[in-house]
Scaffold this active site. Structure first.
Site, PDB file in Angstrom:
ATOM      1  N   ARG A 170      30.879  -4.550  54.999  1.00  0.00           N
ATOM      2  CA  ARG A 170      31.400  -4.258  56.157  1.00  0.00           C
ATOM      3  C   ARG A 170      31.393  -5.538  56.556  1.00  0.00           C
ATOM      4  O   ARG A 170      30.038  -5.770  56.971  1.00  0.00           O
ATOM      5  CB  ARG A 170      30.623  -2.926  57.067  1.00  0.00           C
ATOM      6  N   ASP A 186      27.317  -5.488  67.705  1.00  0.00           N
ATOM      7  CA  ASP A 186      27.830  -5.516  65.808  1.00  0.00           C
ATOM      8  C   ASP A 186      27.489  -7.632  65.852  1.00  0.00           C
ATOM      9  O   ASP A 186      27.456  -7.717  64.638  1.00  0.00           O
ATOM     10  CB  ASP A 186      28.484  -5.385  65.420  1.00  0.00           C
ATOM     11  N   ARG A 217      25.825   3.965  59.551  1.00  0.00           N
ATOM     12  CA  ARG A 217      26.307   3.285  60.381  1.00  0.00           C
ATOM     13  C   ARG A 217      25.790   2.748  61.872  1.00  0.00           C
ATOM     14  O   ARG A 217      24.878   2.913  61.831  1.00  0.00           O
ATOM     15  CB  ARG A 217      27.302   4.036  61.258  1.00  0.00           C
ATOM     16  N   GLY A 218      25.743   1.734  62.397  1.00  0.00           N
ATOM     17  CA  GLY A 218      25.257   0.862  63.301  1.00  0.00           C
ATOM     18  C   GLY A 218      24.786  -0.821  62.996  1.00  0.00           C
ATOM     19  O   GLY A 218      24.393  -0.029  61.876  1.00  0.00           O
ATOM     20  N   ALA A 219      25.141  -1.871  64.070  1.00  0.00           N
ATOM     21  CA  ALA A 219      24.607  -2.968  63.225  1.00  0.00           C
ATOM     22  C   ALA A 219      23.416  -2.597  62.273  1.00  0.00           C
ATOM     23  O   ALA A 219      22.423  -3.196  61.385  1.00  0.00           O
ATOM     24  CB  ALA A 219      24.724  -4.513  63.724  1.00  0.00           C
ATOM     25  N   GLN A 259      32.034   8.481  67.582  1.00  0.00           N
ATOM     26  CA  GLN A 259      31.050   9.053  68.288  1.00  0.00           C
ATOM     27  C   GLN A 259      30.199   8.998  68.974  1.00  0.00           C
ATOM     28  O   GLN A 259      28.644   9.302  69.324  1.00  0.00           O
ATOM     29  CB  GLN A 259      30.171   7.024  67.435  1.00  0.00           C
ATOM     30  N   ASN A 281      31.715  -5.484  69.910  1.00  0.00           N
ATOM     31  CA  ASN A 281      31.758  -4.412  69.435  1.00  0.00           C
ATOM     32  C   ASN A 281      32.209  -2.916  69.300  1.00  0.00           C
ATOM     33  O   ASN A 281      33.252  -3.164  69.431  1.00  0.00           O
ATOM     34  CB  ASN A 281      30.777  -3.622  70.852  1.00  0.00           C
ATOM     35  N   LYS A 282      31.777  -1.959  68.823  1.00  0.00           N
ATOM     36  CA  LYS A 282      32.948  -0.656  68.891  1.00  0.00           C
ATOM     37  C   LYS A 282      34.696  -0.923  69.499  1.00  0.00           C
ATOM     38  O   LYS A 282      33.925  -1.315  70.102  1.00  0.00           O
ATOM     39  CB  LYS A 282      32.280   0.159  68.824  1.00  0.00           C
TER      40      LYS A 282
END
Length: 353
Positions: A89, A236, A46-48, A195, A246-247
């Site tokens: 995603r 992201d 995970r993470g762009a 996270q 973002n998250k």
């Protein structure tokens, strides 16, 4: 400790299973594209930026499996697989960007299919190496904004685990530490998948950077007591007007930062800036399964029969963003101008390579 979230090992893509951290350090060997997509969808990776690298490597696995001797037929088959990969995603633009880079490589490569596949493999490895170098450059630019002894608050995880290595937001903390500025970090827990508590805190402990974990809901009181000098988060997707996806929860942090006069910085590579998104209206926001909200560690925490709202991301409006830290420098408002110029320069430099 050098954290390697993703790398090639022989014929397999090795992905660090972030779902098991901090308890276990387990790598998942992926030998076909479907396995990589599964890792992306289930947040093993995970993470762009990390998703972009994983996508590129996954397409190499797909390319190796294509049964075609004709280069034109091979490229057509690869394009179909890239469409599937790009849908893994929807919010992180680096995923589609990486797929585009791989298709461009396939179009430019000359010779037989085997030569195209080899070119794709080398491109995926360069993307991994370039991502680490980009993060290090970003960290150096960001470190200049960090006062000596500062406390940095961050949301979610934007460290080595979310990238090819080193990190975006946490790369700023690492670079500041390497520069002798002795920063410390407050990692909000980042519900619902924690996270911040699980991953960001783990990374900072590995780096010997002092870190404290706080509930998401405590950000306001923490800032009101003067315990935060600056906020640094990842992204992201960034629209061309400076709106930042973002998250989920990032928007709340930005509002608190504005209220308390705390600088709010976004650290992200130029590849996260989406020329196709003029504003937040053009950014798709992923919604994930209710079970991530209603259960924790496999145990029910919500009343039976209760539904859930589970947006994976939110958008922070550009007027709450103090600056955007990139590999080419710190971009400031008006973002319509600074982001457009940075992307134009990137395109010119890319054409010259």
């Amino acid at each position: 400790m050098t954290i390697r979230p993703i790398y090639w090992q022989d014929e397999a893509v090795m992905i660090l299973d972030q779902r098991l951290l901090p308890g276990k350090l387990v790598y998942l060997p992926c030998r076909d594209m479907r396995r990589v997509i599964h890792c992306i969808k289930t947040l093993a990776v995970r993470g762009a930026p990390a998703i972009g690298v994983a996508a590129a490597m996954g397409l190499v696995l797909a390319a190796r499996a294509i049964k075609a001797d004709d280069p034109a037929k091979f490229r057509a088959a690869l394009a179909r697989r890239a469409q599937v990969m790009a849908q893994a995603r929807p919010t992180a633009v680096n995923l589609a960007w990486a797929c585009g880079q791989m298709l461009e490589t396939a179009r430019a490569a000359e010779g037989e299919v085997s030569a195209i596949v080899e070119a794709l493999y080398h491109k995926s490895q360069r993307m991994l190496e370039d991502d680490i170098a980009i993060n290090q450059a970003m960290g150096r630019h960001g470190a200049a904004l960090v006062p000596h002894g500062a406390t940095i608050l961050t949301h979610c995880n934007a460290g080595a685990l979310a990238t090819g290595g080193y990190g975006t937001a946490l790369g700023v903390a690492r670079a500041a530490a390497e520069a002798g500025k002795n920063p410390s970090v407050i990692a909000d827990e980042t519900r619902p998948l924690l996270q911040g508590a699980r991953l960001t805190a783990w990374e900072m402990v590995q780096e010997n950077i002092p870190v404290r974990v706080a509930p998401d809901s405590a950000v306001g009181v923490i800032m009101s007591r003067g315990m935060v000098d600056l906020v640094v988060v990842g992204a992201d997707r960034i629209a061309m007007n400076g709106d930042v996806a973002n998250k989920v929860g990032t928007f709340n942090v930005a509002l608190q930062a504005q209220r308390h006069g705390v600088p709010f910085y976004v650290a992200a590579p130029l590849s996260t800036i989406d020329p196709g998104a003029k504003s937040a209206d053009d950014i798709p926001i992923e919604e994930r399964a209710a079970v991530e909200i209603t259960k924790l560690g496999g145990r029910a925490i919500a009343a039976p029969g209760a539904g859930a709202i589970n947006f994976a991301f939110d958008v922070t409006p550009n007027d709450l963003v103090t600056a955007i830290i990139t590999e080419v420098g710190v971009l400031r408002p008006p973002y319509e101008k600074s982001l457009a110029q940075a992307k134009a320069n990137e395109k010119i430099q890319g054409a010259g390579r």
